[in-house]
Write a protein that holds these residues in place. Structure first.
Motif, PDB file in Angstrom:
ATOM      1  N   GLU A  14       0.909  -1.145  -0.090  1.00  7.73           N
ATOM      2  CA  GLU A  14      -0.064  -0.075  -0.022  1.00  7.73           C
ATOM      3  C   GLU A  14       0.710   1.084   0.045  1.00  7.73           C
ATOM      4  O   GLU A  14       0.346   2.246  -0.498  1.00  7.73           O
ATOM      5  CB  GLU A  14      -0.948  -0.005   1.283  1.00  7.73           C
ATOM      6  CG  GLU A  14      -2.145  -0.890   1.127  1.00  7.73           C
ATOM      7  CD  GLU A  14      -3.070  -0.877   2.261  1.00  7.73           C
ATOM      8  OE1 GLU A  14      -2.786  -0.372   3.135  1.00  7.73           O
ATOM      9  OE2 GLU A  14      -3.952  -1.650   2.010  1.00  7.73           O
ATOM     10  N   GLU A  51      -2.679   3.779  -1.093  1.00 10.35           N
ATOM     11  CA  GLU A  51      -3.822   3.034  -0.893  1.00 10.35           C
ATOM     12  C   GLU A  51      -4.910   2.994  -1.664  1.00 10.35           C
ATOM     13  O   GLU A  51      -5.394   1.638  -1.949  1.00 10.35           O
ATOM     14  CB  GLU A  51      -4.498   3.844   0.630  1.00 10.35           C
ATOM     15  CG  GLU A  51      -5.582   2.772   1.115  1.00 10.35           C
ATOM     16  CD  GLU A  51      -5.759   3.323   2.506  1.00 10.35           C
ATOM     17  OE1 GLU A  51      -7.173   3.160   2.838  1.00 10.35           O
ATOM     18  OE2 GLU A  51      -5.106   3.889   3.200  1.00 10.35           O
ATOM     19  N   ALA A 105      -3.584   0.604  -4.568  1.00 12.18           N
ATOM     20  CA  ALA A 105      -3.486  -0.784  -4.046  1.00 12.18           C
ATOM     21  C   ALA A 105      -4.905  -1.368  -3.969  1.00 12.18           C
ATOM     22  O   ALA A 105      -4.997  -2.509  -4.350  1.00 12.18           O
ATOM     23  CB  ALA A 105      -2.769  -0.735  -2.718  1.00 12.18           C
TER      24      ALA A 105
END
Length: 142
Positions: A118, A123, A126
């Motif tokens: 991540e 984030e 991902a």
């Protein structure tokens, strides 16, 4: 076939293999388990009624592979295997105290692997990659 197809396939395969090696290395160092062994312990912890067949389906492994893994974890004292009282063809699996401790160390180590991914991707990216890869896996399975 587009010009990017061979490169895409190669990138996915090489990345998956490298990631598997990295995750196994981290989890083995932390808990003495492979990611697959830790995943098996996790399934048994979360669903004590799961059969070896159920575990094979959930982990997308063959039943013989799960049988071998259970035997190894049993030899190492991490899992107990007993006959089901109601169905003598079935085995009941239970994670031992030692198995529970190793499963927890493996979980923490594996969370670190995910956190690293991540951090590298961000984030949102991902999450998107995970969703797309899961979709790809399910599509290829059918």
């Amino acid at each position: 076939m587009s010009a990017s197809s061979p490169r895409l396939y190669s990138a996915v395969i090489k990345s998956a293999e490298r990631l598997r090696q990295e995750a196994d290395s981290v989890v083995i160092e932390a808990a003495g388990l492979t990611v697959a062994q830790a995943a098996l312990l996790g399934v048994v912890l979360n669903d004590p009624d799961a059969t070896q067949s159920d575990i094979a389906v959930r982990l997308e492994l063959s039943e013989p592979a799960v049988t071998q893994m259970v035997a190894r974890l049993q030899r190492e004292g991490l899992i107990e295997r007993t006959r089901d009282e109601n169905d003598r063809r079935r085995w009941r699996l239970k994670v031992t105290t030692d198995g529970l401790a190793k499963a927890e160390r493996a979980r923490v180590a594996f969370e670190g692997v995910n956190a690293r991914l991540e951090k590298m991707m961000g984030e949102d990216v991902a999450s998107d990659v995970a969703q797309r890869l899961n979709t790809l896996r399910l599509e290829l399975k059918s």
